[in-house]
Design an enzyme around this catalytic site. Structure first.
Site, PDB file in Angstrom:
ATOM      1  N   CYS A   1     -31.903 -20.217  39.325  1.00  0.00           N
ATOM      2  CA  CYS A   1     -31.181 -20.907  38.608  1.00  0.00           C
ATOM      3  C   CYS A   1     -31.944 -21.910  37.777  1.00  0.00           C
ATOM      4  O   CYS A   1     -32.822 -22.579  38.106  1.00  0.00           O
ATOM      5  CB  CYS A   1     -30.218 -21.950  39.384  1.00  0.00           C
ATOM      6  SG  CYS A   1     -29.546 -23.050  38.531  1.00  0.00           S
TER       7      CYS A   1
ATOM      8  N   HIS B   1     -26.632 -41.922  33.281  1.00  0.00           N
ATOM      9  CA  HIS B   1     -25.629 -42.456  33.822  1.00  0.00           C
ATOM     10  C   HIS B   1     -25.059 -43.684  33.255  1.00  0.00           C
ATOM     11  O   HIS B   1     -24.064 -44.129  33.082  1.00  0.00           O
ATOM     12  CB  HIS B   1     -25.955 -42.663  35.482  1.00  0.00           C
ATOM     13  CG  HIS B   1     -26.198 -41.418  36.264  1.00  0.00           C
ATOM     14  ND1 HIS B   1     -27.425 -41.602  36.856  1.00  0.00           N
ATOM     15  CD2 HIS B   1     -26.002 -40.164  36.304  1.00  0.00           C
ATOM     16  CE1 HIS B   1     -27.892 -40.512  37.396  1.00  0.00           C
ATOM     17  NE2 HIS B   1     -26.934 -39.585  37.192  1.00  0.00           N
TER      18      HIS B   1
ATOM     19  N   HIS C   1     -31.714 -25.690  38.237  1.00  0.00           N
ATOM     20  CA  HIS C   1     -32.526 -26.218  39.355  1.00  0.00           C
ATOM     21  C   HIS C   1     -33.733 -25.613  39.846  1.00  0.00           C
ATOM     22  O   HIS C   1     -34.265 -25.934  40.964  1.00  0.00           O
ATOM     23  CB  HIS C   1     -31.271 -26.516  40.408  1.00  0.00           C
ATOM     24  CG  HIS C   1     -30.130 -27.161  40.242  1.00  0.00           C
ATOM     25  ND1 HIS C   1     -29.067 -26.478  39.473  1.00  0.00           N
ATOM     26  CD2 HIS C   1     -30.012 -28.610  39.791  1.00  0.00           C
ATOM     27  CE1 HIS C   1     -28.284 -27.574  39.131  1.00  0.00           C
ATOM     28  NE2 HIS C   1     -28.615 -28.825  39.684  1.00  0.00           N
TER      29      HIS C   1
ATOM     30  N   CYS D   1     -26.250 -26.297  41.454  1.00  0.00           N
ATOM     31  CA  CYS D   1     -24.894 -26.705  40.659  1.00  0.00           C
ATOM     32  C   CYS D   1     -23.881 -26.822  41.572  1.00  0.00           C
ATOM     33  O   CYS D   1     -22.677 -27.285  40.755  1.00  0.00           O
ATOM     34  CB  CYS D   1     -24.713 -25.507  39.967  1.00  0.00           C
ATOM     35  SG  CYS D   1     -26.038 -24.833  38.747  1.00  0.00           S
TER      36      CYS D   1
ATOM     37  N   CYS E   1     -25.488 -21.333  43.705  1.00  0.00           N
ATOM     38  CA  CYS E   1     -26.418 -22.392  43.675  1.00  0.00           C
ATOM     39  C   CYS E   1     -26.013 -23.715  44.180  1.00  0.00           C
ATOM     40  O   CYS E   1     -25.046 -24.235  43.782  1.00  0.00           O
ATOM     41  CB  CYS E   1     -26.741 -22.598  42.057  1.00  0.00           C
ATOM     42  SG  CYS E   1     -28.204 -23.762  41.839  1.00  0.00           S
TER      43      CYS E   1
ATOM     44  N   LYS F   1     -36.292 -33.428  27.992  1.00  0.00           N
ATOM     45  CA  LYS F   1     -35.173 -33.549  29.064  1.00  0.00           C
ATOM     46  C   LYS F   1     -35.534 -34.575  30.127  1.00  0.00           C
ATOM     47  O   LYS F   1     -36.817 -34.709  30.404  1.00  0.00           O
ATOM     48  CB  LYS F   1     -34.788 -32.363  29.666  1.00  0.00           C
ATOM     49  CG  LYS F   1     -33.511 -32.265  30.538  1.00  0.00           C
ATOM     50  CD  LYS F   1     -33.209 -30.831  30.772  1.00  0.00           C
ATOM     51  CE  LYS F   1     -32.011 -31.142  31.860  1.00  0.00           C
ATOM     52  NZ  LYS F   1     -31.692 -30.054  32.590  1.00  0.00           N
TER      53      LYS F   1
ATOM     54  N   HIS G   1     -30.016 -43.509  36.763  1.00  0.00           N
ATOM     55  CA  HIS G   1     -30.862 -43.351  35.442  1.00  0.00           C
ATOM     56  C   HIS G   1     -30.119 -43.917  34.187  1.00  0.00           C
ATOM     57  O   HIS G   1     -28.822 -44.009  34.256  1.00  0.00           O
ATOM     58  CB  HIS G   1     -31.790 -42.219  35.338  1.00  0.00           C
ATOM     59  CG  HIS G   1     -30.965 -40.884  35.173  1.00  0.00           C
ATOM     60  ND1 HIS G   1     -30.041 -40.716  34.300  1.00  0.00           N
ATOM     61  CD2 HIS G   1     -30.828 -39.786  35.813  1.00  0.00           C
ATOM     62  CE1 HIS G   1     -29.425 -39.617  34.169  1.00  0.00           C
ATOM     63  NE2 HIS G   1     -29.810 -39.066  35.499  1.00  0.00           N
TER      64      HIS G   1
ATOM     65  N   LYS H   1     -36.998 -35.824  36.983  1.00  0.00           N
ATOM     66  CA  LYS H   1     -38.046 -36.245  37.815  1.00  0.00           C
ATOM     67  C   LYS H   1     -39.428 -35.808  37.773  1.00  0.00           C
ATOM     68  O   LYS H   1     -40.320 -36.550  37.815  1.00  0.00           O
ATOM     69  CB  LYS H   1     -37.424 -35.933  39.289  1.00  0.00           C
ATOM     70  CG  LYS H   1     -37.998 -37.112  40.476  1.00  0.00           C
ATOM     71  CD  LYS H   1     -36.970 -37.860  40.626  1.00  0.00           C
ATOM     72  CE  LYS H   1     -37.610 -39.092  41.469  1.00  0.00           C
ATOM     73  NZ  LYS H   1     -36.953 -40.023  41.934  1.00  0.00           N
TER      74      LYS H   1
HETATM   75  N1  MSP Z   1     -20.464 -35.701  40.213  1.00  0.00           N
HETATM   76  C1  MSP Z   1     -20.533 -34.921  38.872  1.00  0.00           C
HETATM   77  C2  MSP Z   1     -18.986 -35.518  38.052  1.00  0.00           C
HETATM   78  C3  MSP Z   1     -17.753 -35.401  38.745  1.00  0.00           C
HETATM   79  S1  MSP Z   1     -16.623 -36.046  37.768  1.00  0.00           S
HETATM   80  C4  MSP Z   1     -15.185 -35.858  38.623  1.00  0.00           C
HETATM   81  C5  MSP Z   1     -21.575 -35.209  38.130  1.00  0.00           C
HETATM   82  N2  MSP Z   1     -22.399 -36.247  38.491  1.00  0.00           N
HETATM   83  S2  MSP Z   1     -23.670 -36.715  37.669  1.00  0.00           S
HETATM   84  O1  MSP Z   1     -24.352 -37.555  38.400  1.00  0.00           O
HETATM   85  O2  MSP Z   1     -24.722 -35.506  37.650  1.00  0.00           O
HETATM   86  O3  MSP Z   1     -23.298 -37.308  36.249  1.00  0.00           O
HETATM   87  C6  MSP Z   1     -23.024 -36.375  35.120  1.00  0.00           C
HETATM   88  C7  MSP Z   1     -22.754 -37.438  33.956  1.00  0.00           C
HETATM   89  O4  MSP Z   1     -23.895 -38.620  34.079  1.00  0.00           O
HETATM   90  C8  MSP Z   1     -22.622 -36.779  32.607  1.00  0.00           C
HETATM   91  O5  MSP Z   1     -21.443 -36.174  32.622  1.00  0.00           O
HETATM   92  C9  MSP Z   1     -22.748 -38.034  31.716  1.00  0.00           C
HETATM   93  O6  MSP Z   1     -21.568 -39.092  31.851  1.00  0.00           O
HETATM   94  C10 MSP Z   1     -23.801 -38.816  32.671  1.00  0.00           C
HETATM   95  N3  MSP Z   1     -25.181 -38.330  32.161  1.00  0.00           N
HETATM   96  C11 MSP Z   1     -26.304 -38.056  32.973  1.00  0.00           C
HETATM   97  N4  MSP Z   1     -27.473 -37.836  32.171  1.00  0.00           N
HETATM   98  C12 MSP Z   1     -27.056 -37.971  30.963  1.00  0.00           C
HETATM   99  C13 MSP Z   1     -27.831 -37.870  29.582  1.00  0.00           C
HETATM  100  N5  MSP Z   1     -29.164 -37.463  29.430  1.00  0.00           N
HETATM  101  N6  MSP Z   1     -27.320 -37.961  28.559  1.00  0.00           N
HETATM  102  C14 MSP Z   1     -25.946 -38.345  28.303  1.00  0.00           C
HETATM  103  N7  MSP Z   1     -25.308 -38.582  29.592  1.00  0.00           N
HETATM  104  C15 MSP Z   1     -25.820 -38.604  30.692  1.00  0.00           C
HETATM  105  O7  MSP Z   1     -21.830 -34.053  37.158  1.00  0.00           O
END
Ligand code: MSP
Length: 639
Positions: free
Chosen positions: A150, A22, A153, A136, A133, A303, A19, A306
């Protein structure tokens, strides 16, 4: 030669498709990479996917395919999204790759042999009893729960009791604190640095680096009954990807010699700022130079989730705004580093005002006057023009200040300052009114104004190229400029375009968007779940279809379309409400096998609780229950 720089994003979980959250980090890292390259630095940009752990195994099971098949599908979606956004990472690491497995095993083996400074084993085994969890992927405590679940989640944690291997985190905390305080390990922005130092004042515990229950992951080399904790597995991607276990040369260059910058959002601070440095210290390795933890954004104050249906697919945004428009819009909503809100309904207006009007129109107006009055050939500079000196000095200073913003991760300010030059050029153009000069026969002045505008456009085309790579290439082609001249140095001097150069514009660089078209947009699509859309396998995988047998059926008073059903699911009995009373009499239904959606949230319909939904097919007014083959056992999963 400036030091090489190694830039990473988090590796994203593949339990769901990408999304714009990322995309935000990946675009930011791409922009930083391109800027440093403009400045002549050697850069390596890494991104990838985090593919192990319970939630991915669960998602695969729900989709009825193997874990690796599931991962392959979602990984493809990430790769496609990044390609569509013109993100040019140098490597894409998958934690399921052989290369990564080899590195994780090597690291775990080294840690297993390692001793702390006071001679204790870095890894020790102990029993763990507590709550876990799966969402998490971490142990949590009673006090983390809200109403027994949690809060992140919305699921109850599992009670677990198992043998685990622990990592002696506590031995490394004083050294980490020292490195953060001395600035050797730079944590940015300042607020995040304070947060880490605050954590270091708390009573932190050693963490467990293995799991007995989790099956989808990498086995510990010294005890194959255990799987490496998914965060330990994931963090090591930053070195497995550059040759820790298989290429000493690239590893030396990009880890030992380069400036290492980890980029992420703030929610994964503890893992990156404490666990990862501690692991590296235990391995006797260099720490990264910088961790930059940007903010988290909401969509229209909510936020992204989904269930709210407001997750925006980056591919939908690209289809609407193009790769460059999407990159620009996402990075300019709020300052990089802080939390923000993305007001998606304003995207079209902002695209039109910044890109179509301020930048696109300026280019078209200048090119058109050159076509009409100078036969599409760049006129000569002319210095006796009001406001030219100011415009020139603003232009010449810009690259220095923009690069300084980039060096300090102020991406939004770098963009905004460049857009200020665009706005100043528009003002210069409008104040001098070159179309009047043409009428008055002031040819030198007319040429001088147009030349100056072309120079600022050229400088802007360099400084915006990291954000708008495709469009700036198109724009530069109008002036016959190729990628060879795309360097920061070339943005430092005015009066470099060759008079007489062909200036050729065929169509607007940023055509204006129709605001009323918004109804079909990415944003509307995300907001309005009724808009017909194709779904991904990951979405379908979330629906659990099961074979059930009807035990009892009865009418619901005052509701002539509804029947209350008691059903058998094999492992449990349930009640649900079905809108089939006009098509079936209660008696006809007893013992009938049907297909139900088994994982719907409970609902109360006309005062009666319903835990699931029966599938039926309809054509015209006729409605028939979907009846599975009688051989299928009650409770069977349908995938
Ligand atoms: N897999 C772990 C990270 C491991 S790194 C060794 C993870 N993955 S995640 O798919 O949840 O990705 C989290 C990251 O996605 C956040 O740290 C950020 O970079 C990005 N973001 C996801 N949603 C976001 C927002 N709503 N706003 C800003 N960044 C976002 O955690």
């Amino acid at each position: 030669m400036p030091r090489p720089i190694y830039i990473t994003t988090p590796i994203y979980y593949v339990n769901d498709k990408p999304h714009i959250g990322h995309a935000y980090t990946s675009i930011a890292a791409d922009v930083l990479t391109r800027f440093h390259r403009l400045a002549g630095r050697d850069v390596f940009y890494l991104t990838g996917t985090d593919e192990h752990g319970t939630k991915i195994a669960e998602a695969a099971e729900a989709a009825g395919i193997t874990e690796i098949e599931f991962c392959d599908q979602i990984v493809d979606m990430f790769r496609t999204a990044w390609k569509n956004l013109t993100i040019e990472n140098d490597y894409f690491i998958r934690t399921t790759s052989e290369r990564h497995h080899k590195a994780v095993k090597k690291i775990l083996g080294e840690l297993h042999k390692a001793k702390t400074d006071d001679g204790q084993d870095v890894i020790y085994s102990d029993n763990y009893e507590g709550l876990y969890c799966n969402g998490c992927e971490k142990f949590i405590t009673e006090k983390d729960l809200v109403d027994g679940v949690c809060p992140d989640h919305n699921r109850a944690p599992e009670k677990v009791k198992e043998k685990n291997y622990f990592f002696r985190l506590t031995s490394y905390l004083p050294e980490i604190k020292k490195r953060i305080e001395s600035g050797e390990l730079q944590i940015l922005p300042e607020e995040r640095r304070k947060e880490v130092l605050g954590l270091l004042k708390q009573d932190l515990q050693d963490f467990s680096l293995s799991r007995e229950r989790v099956k989808w992951g990498i086995e510990l080399p010294f005890d194959t009954s255990q799987i490496a904790y998914v965060w330990v597995d994931a963090l090591t991607n930053y070195i497995s990807a550059i040759g820790y276990a298989d290429n000493q040369e690239t590893f030396t260059k990009w880890w030992e010699e380069a400036e290492v910058v980890h980029l992420m959002a703030k929610e994964i601070l503890k893992f990156h700022c404490l666990y990862w440095p501690a692991m590296l210290l235990a391995l006797g390795m260099k720490l990264p130079e910088t961790m930059y933890l940007h903010g988290f954004f909401t969509i229209d104050s909510r936020k992204m989730s989904k269930s709210l249906g407001n997750m925006i697919d980056p591919n939908d945004m690209v289809a609407q705004f193009g790769p460059d428009g999407t990159r620009y819009l996402l990075l300019t909503q709020f300052p990089f580093g802080v939390d923000g809100d993305v007001q998606a309904q304003r995207f079209v207006a902002q695209f039109n005002s910044d890109l179509a009007n301020d930048l696109g129109n300026l280019v078209s107006r200048v090119a058109k006057l050159i076509a009409v009055h100078f036969d599409s050939k760049l006129p000569s500079p002319y210095k006796e023009i009001d406001g030219l000196d100011a415009l020139m000095s603003q232009s010449e200073q810009l690259s220095g200040s923009v690069y300084d913003h980039i060096a300090h991760f102020r991406i939004d300010r770098a963009i905004n300052e460049t857009m200020n030059l665009v706005r100043a050029t528009n003002k210069f153009f409008n104040d001098l009114a070159p179309w009047k000069m043409a009428k008055e026969g002031k040819r030198d002045e007319l040429g001088g104004v147009l030349y100056a505008c072309c120079e600022t456009i050229r400088i802007v085309s360099i400084l915006l190229s990291p954000v708008l790579p495709t469009k700036m290439r198109e724009l530069r082609a109008i002036f016959g400029l190729d990628d060879q001249t795309l360097t920061l140095v070339n943005a430092q001097t005015f009066f470099t375009l060759e008079p007489g150069t062909q200036v050729k514009i065929e169509e607007a660089v940023f055509p204006r968007m129709q605001e009323k078209k918004q109804a079909d947009t990415a944003v509307k699509k995300a907001e309005n779940k009724t808009v017909a859309d194709l779904i991904d396998i990951a979405d379908f995988g979330k629906v659990q279809l099961r074979v059930a047998q009807i035990l009892q059926a009865e009418k619901i008073e005052g509701a002539d379309k509804l029947l209350k059903l008691q059903i058998d699911l094999g492992s449990e009995k349930r009640q649900l409400v079905a809108g089939i009373a006009k098509h079936y009499k209660p008696d006809e239904l007893i013992d009938k096998k049907v297909v139900i959606i088994a994982n719907l949230k409970p609902a109360v319909i006309r005062g009666v609780e319903s835990n699931g939904m029966v599938l039926a097919a309809s054509k015209g007014r006729k409605l028939t229950l979907v009846v599975p083959d009688n051989d299928l056992p009650v409770g069977a999963k349908i995938s």
